[in-house]
Design a protein around this motif. Structure first.
Motif, mmCIF file in Angstrom:
data_model
loop_
_atom_site.group_PDB
_atom_site.id
_atom_site.type_symbol
_atom_site.label_atom_id
_atom_site.label_comp_id
_atom_site.label_asym_id
_atom_site.label_seq_id
_atom_site.Cartn_x
_atom_site.Cartn_y
_atom_site.Cartn_z
ATOM 1 N N UNK A 1 0.859 -1.190 0.000
ATOM 2 C CA UNK A 1 0.000 0.000 0.000
ATOM 3 C C UNK A 1 0.898 1.244 0.000
ATOM 4 N N UNK A 2 0.579 2.195 -0.867
ATOM 5 C CA UNK A 2 1.341 3.433 -0.998
ATOM 6 C C UNK A 2 0.456 4.588 -0.528
ATOM 7 N N UNK A 3 1.006 5.441 0.311
ATOM 8 C CA UNK A 3 0.296 6.573 0.897
ATOM 9 C C UNK A 3 1.036 7.863 0.572
ATOM 10 N N UNK A 4 0.280 8.989 0.643
ATOM 11 C CA UNK A 4 0.908 10.301 0.502
ATOM 12 C C UNK A 4 0.258 11.255 1.503
ATOM 13 N N UNK A 5 0.995 12.314 1.838
ATOM 14 C CA UNK A 5 0.453 13.415 2.628
ATOM 15 C C UNK A 5 1.272 14.661 2.313
ATOM 16 N N UNK A 6 0.653 15.799 2.529
ATOM 17 C CA UNK A 6 1.346 17.057 2.268
ATOM 18 C C UNK A 6 2.462 17.244 3.290
ATOM 19 N N UNK A 7 3.563 17.823 2.811
ATOM 20 C CA UNK A 7 4.686 18.116 3.705
ATOM 21 C C UNK A 7 4.386 19.347 4.514
#
Length: 64
Positions: free
Chosen positions: A58-64
């Motif tokens: 599973x690949x996730x992202x979030x704003x820095x």
């Protein structure tokens, strides 16, 4: 310009040849990252013998 950071998790699939996902364990990991602000962007399994999956990734992202 928006900047993103990414995180990847691997969950071992169960069963003699693989291919069985323990959804409680997987949900726990997804929810843990969701609480930290991570958003799921992709999910796939790796191939093993006879077409069975070995891992769920599973690949996730979030704003820095």
């Amino acid at each position: 310009m928006e900047r993103w950071e990414y995180s990847t998790i691997k969950i071992k699939l169960k069963g003699f040849s693989g291919g069985i996902l323990e959804t409680e364990d997987f949900d726990y990991e997804l929810n843990k990252l969701g609480e930290q602000g991570w958003e799921l962007v992709s999910c796939f399994s790796t191939n093993g013998a006879n077409g069975y999956g070995r891992e769920a990734i599973a690949v996730f992202k979030r704003k820095k």
